[in-house]
Design a protein around this motif. Sequence first.
Motif, PDB file in Angstrom:
ATOM      1  N   LEU A 104       0.835  -1.203   0.000  1.00 36.74           N
ATOM      2  CA  LEU A 104       0.000   0.000   0.000  1.00 36.74           C
ATOM      3  C   LEU A 104       0.875   1.261   0.000  1.00 36.74           C
ATOM      4  CD1 LEU A 104      -2.868   1.025   0.001  1.00 36.74           C
ATOM      5  CD2 LEU A 104      -2.873   0.895   2.491  1.00 36.74           C
ATOM      6  N   HIS A 105       1.936   1.246   0.770  1.00 37.71           N
ATOM      7  CA  HIS A 105       2.871   2.384   0.809  1.00 37.71           C
ATOM      8  C   HIS A 105       3.526   2.579  -0.558  1.00 37.71           C
ATOM      9  CE1 HIS A 105       6.735   4.401   1.673  1.00 37.71           C
ATOM     10  NE2 HIS A 105       5.976   5.120   2.486  1.00 37.71           N
ATOM     11  N   ASP A 106       3.979   1.484  -1.196  1.00 36.66           N
ATOM     12  CA  ASP A 106       4.595   1.579  -2.526  1.00 36.66           C
ATOM     13  C   ASP A 106       3.613   2.127  -3.557  1.00 36.66           C
ATOM     14  OD1 ASP A 106       6.878   0.520  -1.407  1.00 36.66           O
ATOM     15  OD2 ASP A 106       6.617  -1.493  -2.281  1.00 36.66           O
ATOM     16  N   ALA A 107       2.370   1.668  -3.473  1.00 35.74           N
ATOM     17  CA  ALA A 107       1.349   2.143  -4.405  1.00 35.74           C
ATOM     18  C   ALA A 107       1.090   3.637  -4.196  1.00 35.74           C
ATOM     19  CB  ALA A 107       0.052   1.349  -4.225  1.00 35.74           C
ATOM     20  N   ALA A 108       1.060   4.079  -2.946  1.00 36.48           N
ATOM     21  CA  ALA A 108       0.844   5.501  -2.660  1.00 36.48           C
ATOM     22  C   ALA A 108       2.013   6.334  -3.180  1.00 36.48           C
ATOM     23  CB  ALA A 108       0.663   5.700  -1.161  1.00 36.48           C
ATOM     24  N   GLU A 109       3.239   5.839  -3.033  1.00 36.16           N
ATOM     25  CA  GLU A 109       4.399   6.553  -3.569  1.00 36.16           C
ATOM     26  C   GLU A 109       4.334   6.652  -5.089  1.00 36.16           C
ATOM     27  OE1 GLU A 109       7.960   4.685  -2.127  1.00 36.16           O
ATOM     28  OE2 GLU A 109       7.880   5.760  -0.225  1.00 36.16           O
ATOM     29  N   ARG A 110       3.925   5.561  -5.738  1.00 42.62           N
ATOM     30  CA  ARG A 110       3.793   5.563  -7.198  1.00 42.62           C
ATOM     31  C   ARG A 110       2.726   6.564  -7.630  1.00 42.62           C
ATOM     32  NH1 ARG A 110       5.118   2.459 -12.013  1.00 42.62           N
ATOM     33  NH2 ARG A 110       6.577   1.504 -10.573  1.00 42.62           N
ATOM     34  N   MET A 111       1.625   6.611  -6.902  1.00 40.98           N
ATOM     35  CA  MET A 111       0.550   7.547  -7.228  1.00 40.98           C
ATOM     36  C   MET A 111       1.031   8.982  -7.059  1.00 40.98           C
ATOM     37  SD  MET A 111      -2.419   8.124  -8.386  1.00 40.98           S
ATOM     38  CE  MET A 111      -3.500   6.721  -8.307  1.00 40.98           C
ATOM     39  N   ASP A 112       1.780   9.265  -5.997  1.00 39.86           N
ATOM     40  CA  ASP A 112       2.302  10.622  -5.794  1.00 39.86           C
ATOM     41  C   ASP A 112       3.241  11.026  -6.926  1.00 39.86           C
ATOM     42  OD1 ASP A 112       0.890  10.930  -3.442  1.00 39.86           O
ATOM     43  OD2 ASP A 112       2.587  10.422  -2.135  1.00 39.86           O
TER      44      ASP A 112
END
Length: 129
Positions: free
Chosen positions: A52-60
Amino acid sequence: MKNGYENLAELAEVSAQVSLAAAMCTLAIHTRTEVLLYEHAYETPEASRRVLHDAAERMDASAKAYRALAQRLSRRLASATAQREDERFIDRALVGPSVTANSSAAAHTHGRSAVTPATTPTPPAGRRR
């Protein structure tokens, strides 16, 4: 628009990055929900938090890239000088190699055919019995 092909390719790339990030977020949320709901889920809570953290970083990162491109293109569209340059570029593109006369080019840019009514062929008359 000047560099239209490059801008379109960059827009497609950034849009694909945003789409990928959204898919990663969806998967991460689903996985995290599964871990929280079911005792025998495949991942550990730590692993699902990491995804979830990696996905949020990718989205940012994707959002920043998309925002930067949108701002650059918006500034170009807002510039009177760039608008005149783009209009000339579009006019040249519309006058491609198939149109040779200036009058034909002007007619094409205004959405009219270069063929005048005097040169339009008339259909043959039918025979009477």
